[in-house]
Motif scaffolding. Structure first.
Motif, mmCIF file in Angstrom:
data_model
loop_
_atom_site.group_PDB
_atom_site.id
_atom_site.type_symbol
_atom_site.label_atom_id
_atom_site.label_comp_id
_atom_site.label_asym_id
_atom_site.label_seq_id
_atom_site.Cartn_x
_atom_site.Cartn_y
_atom_site.Cartn_z
ATOM 1 N N MET A 165 7.380 52.173 30.836
ATOM 2 C CA MET A 165 7.436 50.902 30.113
ATOM 3 C C MET A 165 7.163 49.758 31.093
ATOM 4 O O MET A 165 7.777 49.688 32.148
ATOM 5 N N PRO A 166 6.255 48.862 30.753
ATOM 6 C CA PRO A 166 5.950 47.762 31.683
ATOM 7 C C PRO A 166 7.130 46.819 31.846
ATOM 8 O O PRO A 166 7.977 46.692 30.969
ATOM 9 N N GLN A 167 7.141 46.176 32.998
ATOM 10 C CA GLN A 167 8.160 45.150 33.254
ATOM 11 C C GLN A 167 7.753 43.867 32.547
ATOM 12 O O GLN A 167 6.616 43.704 32.131
ATOM 13 N N ASP A 174 12.364 40.360 33.865
ATOM 14 C CA ASP A 174 12.955 41.448 34.644
ATOM 15 C C ASP A 174 12.931 41.151 36.142
ATOM 16 O O ASP A 174 13.771 41.640 36.884
ATOM 17 N N PRO A 186 2.789 44.799 35.434
ATOM 18 C CA PRO A 186 2.773 46.195 35.901
ATOM 19 C C PRO A 186 4.171 46.676 36.298
ATOM 20 O O PRO A 186 5.072 45.879 36.549
ATOM 21 N N ASP A 187 4.314 47.966 36.375
ATOM 22 C CA ASP A 187 5.606 48.571 36.716
ATOM 23 C C ASP A 187 6.062 48.248 38.130
ATOM 24 O O ASP A 187 7.250 48.107 38.375
ATOM 25 N N ALA A 188 5.124 48.185 39.070
ATOM 26 C CA ALA A 188 5.499 47.993 40.480
ATOM 27 C C ALA A 188 4.326 47.399 41.251
ATOM 28 O O ALA A 188 3.187 47.390 40.783
#
Length: 161
Positions: free
Chosen positions: A1-3, A7, A129-131
């Motif tokens: 799940m995308p940020q 967050d 994006p996640d990271a």
């Protein structure tokens, strides 16, 4: 799940100051004034400090909610904000390279706010994006090494004068 923006950052509106009511100066105590412009890292002037209004901290990101929507910059010095500018403060420590990555990710969503729409209520839910990808850290390290090498070369040249 995308940020989402929420967050990673504490998001708040800036001081909402009017540049035409501030004193523009080039003095040593001048504070950057960030507006919704897409140029000069968002800085449109340097102004005298405003009594009882502390500037935002250097290292925060600024995001234009109107005008040049989603123009996002990392601020290198303390600053004041004009209308419709979000200030993003990382919830956890971030390197400059990480902040620049997230600024680029936020800016890449400009298309979501076409036709004069402002990034207000929905901004903090903007998907990201996640990271941070590993190559960001590698490039940052390479840049620092290059700068250190150039500084060493300049220092060497100065001692030979």
């Amino acid at each position: 799940m995308p940020q989402r923006v929420r967050d990673l950052f504490f998001a708040r509106y800036g001081q909402n100051l009017e540049l035409n009511r501030l004193e523009v100066t080039g003095g040593s105590d001048a504070v950057n004034f960030v507006s919704r412009t897409a140029r000069n890292n968002g800085v449109s002037a340097r102004v005298k400090p405003v009594a009882n209004v502390p500037p935002a901290d250097a290292g925060c990101l600024t995001v234009a909610c109107g005008g040049s929507v989603l123009e996002t910059f990392v601020q290198a010095a303390p600053f004041y904000c004009g209308r419709d500018v979000y200030i993003l403060e990382p919830k956890e420590y971030m390197t400059l390279a990480e902040k620049l990555w997230w600024a680029t990710c936020i800016r890449s969503n400009k298309y979501r706010y076409n036709y004069g729409r402002q990034a207000n209520r929905t901004f903090q839910d903007l998907p990201l994006p996640d990271a941070v990808p590993g190559w960001i850290y590698e490039e940052a390290e390479r840049c620092v090494a290059g700068i250190a090498s150039r500084l060493s070369s300049v220092a060497s040249d100065l001692t030979n004068i």
